[in-house]
Motif scaffolding. Sequence first.
Motif, short mmCIF file in Angstrom:
data_model
loop_
_atom_site.label_atom_id
_atom_site.label_comp_id
_atom_site.label_asym_id
_atom_site.label_seq_id
_atom_site.Cartn_x
_atom_site.Cartn_y
_atom_site.Cartn_z
N LYS A 108 0.81 -1.21 0.00
CA LYS A 108 0.00 0.00 0.00
C LYS A 108 0.86 1.28 0.00
CE LYS A 108 -3.99 -2.12 0.31
NZ LYS A 108 -4.96 -2.10 -0.81
N LEU A 109 2.19 1.12 -0.01
CA LEU A 109 3.10 2.27 0.06
C LEU A 109 3.11 3.03 -1.27
CD1 LEU A 109 5.33 3.97 1.42
CD2 LEU A 109 6.98 2.25 0.61
N LEU A 110 2.93 4.35 -1.18
CA LEU A 110 3.04 5.24 -2.32
C LEU A 110 3.95 6.40 -1.95
CD1 LEU A 110 2.14 6.31 -5.15
CD2 LEU A 110 0.26 7.48 -3.96
N VAL A 111 5.03 6.56 -2.70
CA VAL A 111 5.96 7.67 -2.47
C VAL A 111 5.58 8.81 -3.41
CG1 VAL A 111 8.35 8.42 -2.45
CG2 VAL A 111 7.77 6.07 -1.79
N LYS A 112 5.21 9.96 -2.82
CA LYS A 112 4.76 11.10 -3.61
C LYS A 112 5.41 12.37 -3.07
CE LYS A 112 0.52 13.36 -5.23
NZ LYS A 112 -0.97 13.38 -5.14
N GLU A 113 6.15 13.06 -3.94
CA GLU A 113 6.84 14.29 -3.56
C GLU A 113 7.71 14.09 -2.33
OE1 GLU A 113 3.81 17.22 -3.11
OE2 GLU A 113 3.33 17.33 -5.24
N GLY A 114 8.39 12.94 -2.28
CA GLY A 114 9.31 12.64 -1.19
C GLY A 114 8.66 12.19 0.10
N LYS A 115 7.34 12.02 0.12
CA LYS A 115 6.63 11.59 1.32
C LYS A 115 6.01 10.21 1.11
CE LYS A 115 5.49 16.27 2.90
NZ LYS A 115 4.40 17.21 3.32
N ASN A 116 5.95 9.43 2.18
CA ASN A 116 5.38 8.08 2.13
C ASN A 116 3.90 8.11 2.51
OD1 ASN A 116 7.91 7.15 1.46
ND2 ASN A 116 8.41 6.43 3.51
#
Length: 231
Positions: A108-116
């Motif tokens: 379920k992990l999504l890395v977006k703009e350096g945030k988890n």
Amino acid sequence: MLRMSSEAMNELFHPTINDLLKKPEVKGIKFLFLVGGFAESAMLQHAVQSAFSGICRVIIPQDVGLTILKGAVLFGLDPTIVRVRRSPLTYGVGVLNKFVEGKHPKEKLLVKEGKNWCTDIFEKFVSVDQSVALGEVVQRSYCPARVGQRKIIINIYCSATDDVVYITDLGVRKCGTISLDLDELDESNSPKRNRREIRASMQFGDTEIKVTAMDVRTSKIVRASIDFLAN
């Protein structure tokens, strides 16, 4: 003309009768009223009387098939006659939350703009069997994903249970969509760090779920609609 044997008809009614007798809500009741068109079935009447006559009084009014119709007419004359309803399902939407190591699954992990972020979180509006008063409103805020976005589409999910964590859980299904139509907004005079916030209000206590929305920055009403038919 289609003809069916009595044995075949019995098989059609068995799932409904068996499911009814297994429900925990039937425990501890003193009176049981059978109403509606289905209550005219002699098979259902016999099954209910056999199962419950020893623990409660089973009441079958005259013209049971018209009872629902009469109730609908009375409600049309005075909608406040029904002040509290029970939600038949658990309703919510899918959202992103901060990913917590050890709590959320890796898939379920999504890395977006350096945030988890953790995807597919089921954000609950109302729970199954929850009492919802007439006019009761649930409010949530949403932000467009990008500057200049003119439409927000929010998927609504439902489940027959209350222990839902993710929209991908077993038994969770998409049941509707909320559409928010946004007016063009001049971003030149607004700091980029201030994201546009749309506050949606959903009313669950009426005969249907209704939605309204407002642009928090401008206090203008946002055109909002909800659709449960295109799923």
